[in-house]
Design a protein around this motif. Sequence first.
Motif: not given
Length: 363
Positions: A193-196, A244-255
């Motif tokens: 879930d990308p909105e986990g 920390l790669p930008m990643n919308k589905k993980l909603w990473t901090s860099s994102f």
Amino acid sequence: MSNPASPRYLALDVFRGLTLALMIIVNTPGGENSYAPLEHALWHGFTLTDLVFPSFLFVVGAAMSLSMKKFEAHGEAYFLKRVFKRGALIFLCGYLLYWFPFFTPDFTLAPFANTRVMGVLQRIGLCYLFAALIVRYSGLRGAAVFSVIALTGYWWLLASFGDYTLSGNAVLKLDLALLGAPHLYHGEGIAFDPEGILSTLPSIVNVLAGYGAAVWLRQKRPLTKLAMAGAACLLLAYGWDALLPMNKKLWTSSFVACTVGWDLIILAVLSAVIDKAGLRSGTYFFEVFGKNTLFIYVLADVAVIVLARLYVGGDMLYRWLYQTLFLSWSSPYNASLLFAVAYMLACWLVAYVMDRRKIYIKL
């Protein structure tokens, strides 16, 4: 609902409307062929489309600045009742949207066991609730402290309890443990879930950033400093991306840092052009969307589900409309884009009629 008596907020209404318009366009392509900017990054990376949902959260926070001002005149019981009720209603609408139309084609009740629990509206409801509580009880300084702790803490959680891959990340592990695979999104090829649950933590920061930006505008502070803060966030994001790669589905901090940076810059530009320079040409189109944002978003999703359930000549009405009205005379990429724009305009007409009749639906 916008406040026409306060022109300082017109840029916020336009930003909110622009975000909704783009969200509808990227969510309703006619076919499988979409231009690259209208596609999410496959995993790591960042596209225009990846900015849409974070911007939606950002404008939720901006709108929250007005409601929080009104709450100051009320006691704790009133405040808690309102924010918990609103957060719960938004969450429930999101859940019911995934369960809709509640019945299978043979008119048996669709099982709860196969219904996705988390999602876009669910995240909005949770982020609104937690952001409101943070602002109420700790103020802007507390919100800033929370943001730093949330982003660095989330980075630590991702690094300590998994990796940054689709199948090995900590977000997936927690969702599987608490919700189970049947209640997750399956559009990535696996249950993920990308909105986990866990990735909701850093997304609260997007709402808090919107709140802080709106307060800055209300206090008539320099727009150049707002834009500079956005630029600083972008520098942080692209430097952080190496670790920390930008990643919308993980909603990473860099994102989060990247999306907040762009949103601050966009808002500063809109406010300079609309609120300071007085540009009004074309703004009404987006104002209309900005006045019934959540309702039109839900309507757009419900209408897609209905169009996918109705059939014409053995084909889904949604696909039939796309193929008959657009693909029959245009290339797949242009047809897909034109269908999405036409669908967005149809939603806008509903919003326009509601605005003309002074109908504003708020959860």
